[in-house]
Motif scaffolding. Sequence first.
Motif, PDB file in Angstrom:
ATOM      1  N   MET A   1       0.966  -1.359  -0.008  1.00 20.04           N
ATOM      2  CA  MET A   1       0.073  -0.008  -0.172  1.00 20.04           C
ATOM      3  C   MET A   1       0.962   1.210  -0.216  1.00 20.04           C
ATOM      4  SD  MET A   1      -2.740  -1.392   2.884  1.00 20.04           S
ATOM      5  CE  MET A   1      -1.372  -1.497   4.219  1.00 20.04           C
ATOM      6  N   GLY A   2       0.761   2.049  -1.058  1.00 23.12           N
ATOM      7  CA  GLY A   2       1.945   3.074  -1.174  1.00 23.12           C
ATOM      8  C   GLY A   2       3.065   2.479  -1.995  1.00 23.12           C
ATOM      9  N   GLU A   3       4.114   3.272  -1.533  1.00 26.52           N
ATOM     10  CA  GLU A   3       4.700   4.441  -0.776  1.00 26.52           C
ATOM     11  C   GLU A   3       3.888   5.522  -1.541  1.00 26.52           C
ATOM     12  OE1 GLU A   3       8.510   6.272   1.288  1.00 26.52           O
ATOM     13  OE2 GLU A   3       8.525   4.728  -0.253  1.00 26.52           O
ATOM     14  N   VAL A   4       3.210   6.429  -0.682  1.00 25.49           N
ATOM     15  CA  VAL A   4       2.427   7.732  -1.350  1.00 25.49           C
ATOM     16  C   VAL A   4       2.569   8.783  -0.297  1.00 25.49           C
ATOM     17  CG1 VAL A   4       0.137   6.791  -0.466  1.00 25.49           C
ATOM     18  CG2 VAL A   4       0.428   8.494  -2.283  1.00 25.49           C
ATOM     19  N   GLU A   5       2.742   9.832  -0.800  1.00 21.79           N
ATOM     20  CA  GLU A   5       2.801  10.968  -0.407  1.00 21.79           C
ATOM     21  C   GLU A   5       1.490  11.766  -0.671  1.00 21.79           C
ATOM     22  OE1 GLU A   5       4.054  13.863   2.824  1.00 21.79           O
ATOM     23  OE2 GLU A   5       5.391  12.205   1.959  1.00 21.79           O
ATOM     24  N   TYR A   6       0.416  11.897   0.395  1.00 17.25           N
ATOM     25  CA  TYR A   6      -0.746  12.463   0.255  1.00 17.25           C
ATOM     26  C   TYR A   6      -0.849  13.758   0.414  1.00 17.25           C
ATOM     27  CZ  TYR A   6      -3.194   7.692   0.184  1.00 17.25           C
ATOM     28  OH  TYR A   6      -3.809   6.604  -0.139  1.00 17.25           O
TER      29      TYR A   6
ATOM     30  N   GLY B   1      14.253   0.065  -3.272  1.00 22.01           N
ATOM     31  CA  GLY B   1      15.810  -0.237  -3.590  1.00 22.01           C
ATOM     32  C   GLY B   1      15.809  -1.281  -4.709  1.00 22.01           C
ATOM     33  N   ARG B   2      17.163  -1.680  -4.792  1.00 17.17           N
ATOM     34  CA  ARG B   2      17.634  -2.719  -5.692  1.00 17.17           C
ATOM     35  C   ARG B   2      18.677  -3.665  -5.059  1.00 17.17           C
ATOM     36  NH1 ARG B   2      16.701  -1.637 -11.094  1.00 17.17           N
ATOM     37  NH2 ARG B   2      15.685   0.779 -11.333  1.00 17.17           N
TER      38      ARG B   2
ATOM     39  N   GLY C   1      17.307   6.967  -5.694  1.00  7.89           N
ATOM     40  CA  GLY C   1      17.466   8.384  -5.116  1.00  7.89           C
ATOM     41  C   GLY C   1      16.531   8.516  -3.897  1.00  7.89           C
ATOM     42  N   ASN C   2      15.509   7.856  -3.742  1.00  4.57           N
ATOM     43  CA  ASN C   2      14.424   7.758  -2.603  1.00  4.57           C
ATOM     44  C   ASN C   2      14.626   6.927  -1.455  1.00  4.57           C
ATOM     45  OD1 ASN C   2      13.561   5.755  -4.330  1.00  4.57           O
ATOM     46  ND2 ASN C   2      11.450   6.012  -3.951  1.00  4.57           N
TER      47      ASN C   2
END
Length: 318
Positions: free
Chosen positions: A64-69, A229-230, A264-265
């Motif tokens: 679920m997400g990741e989301v910035e609401y 990530g990777r 980057g995130n």
Amino acid sequence: MPAVTVDNPLTLPKVAASGDAVARPVLAVTTAPSGFEGEGFPVRRAFAGIDYQHLDPFIMMDQMGEVEYAAGEPKGTPWHPHRGFETVTYLIDGSFIHQDSNGGGGTIENGDTQWMTAGSGLLHIEAPPESLVMSGGLFHGLQLWVNLPKADKMMNPRYQDIRGGEVQLLASPDGGTLLRVIAGELDGHQGPGITHTPITMIHATVRPGAEVTLPWREDFNGLAYVLAGRGSVGAERRPVHLGQTAVFGSGGSLTVRADERQDGNTPDLEIVLLGGRPIREPMAHYGPFVMNSQAELKQAFEDFQAGRLGTIPAVHGM
């Protein structure tokens, strides 16, 4: 991400597979399709396309997400029924309120887990708290469905609220991997989640360039899902990235490695490791019901329509 961490993993108990453990090969890597759930929150369907023989006793898992609401955007689900399985909601960032028609529920946030055994059936709702709706903010979590054997499908519903501070924290010998044991056990270290179906659920944070080889019960299956990530999985270093699930074959250990350079995130590879003892019973699954036969599914729908799974409380506190 994530909320539960430590400054120095080297202070934690260390876990590593023995040198003679047979490495589990990687059978497949799949990529989760994206969609929407409930009133419209974004999800990745982690197990889409994987044969059930490799998933059993797990049924499905959504990231679920990741989301910035933004303010006013956070969403949840309407009231809905469940019967015949357990839902595990692991909230990595943000806050969510759960309630059911049986009187259970509560608020989980920032590393907490809610373990709901639907059993014989109930009605359930999930929603963001009013404060998150008003302000907006980060929301990220997992919901995993775990099957129940036929003997337990009609047991009484129950809840377990597992706070982030209760998870068992472990580390790789070099401190490059932090392991959060949410349920089951790893090398004798027990997580707080109590399961009817024997499983292990671990959230691992692997620093760039680090590798960890963990002991894994030979009677369990093995799955790894990348939250962020990777990296690579297996002794053969099969590449994986955000939204991908690796299916392991048989053996006594599994290996995960983080790439030297991450997205980057996210600074690290974040990965969920799952194992469980297969139930090996017929499964009939449709919507919110997981039973052993079509006749039992039909009965579940009839019971829901007749109000025998409970009624929506007049005031539900959402």
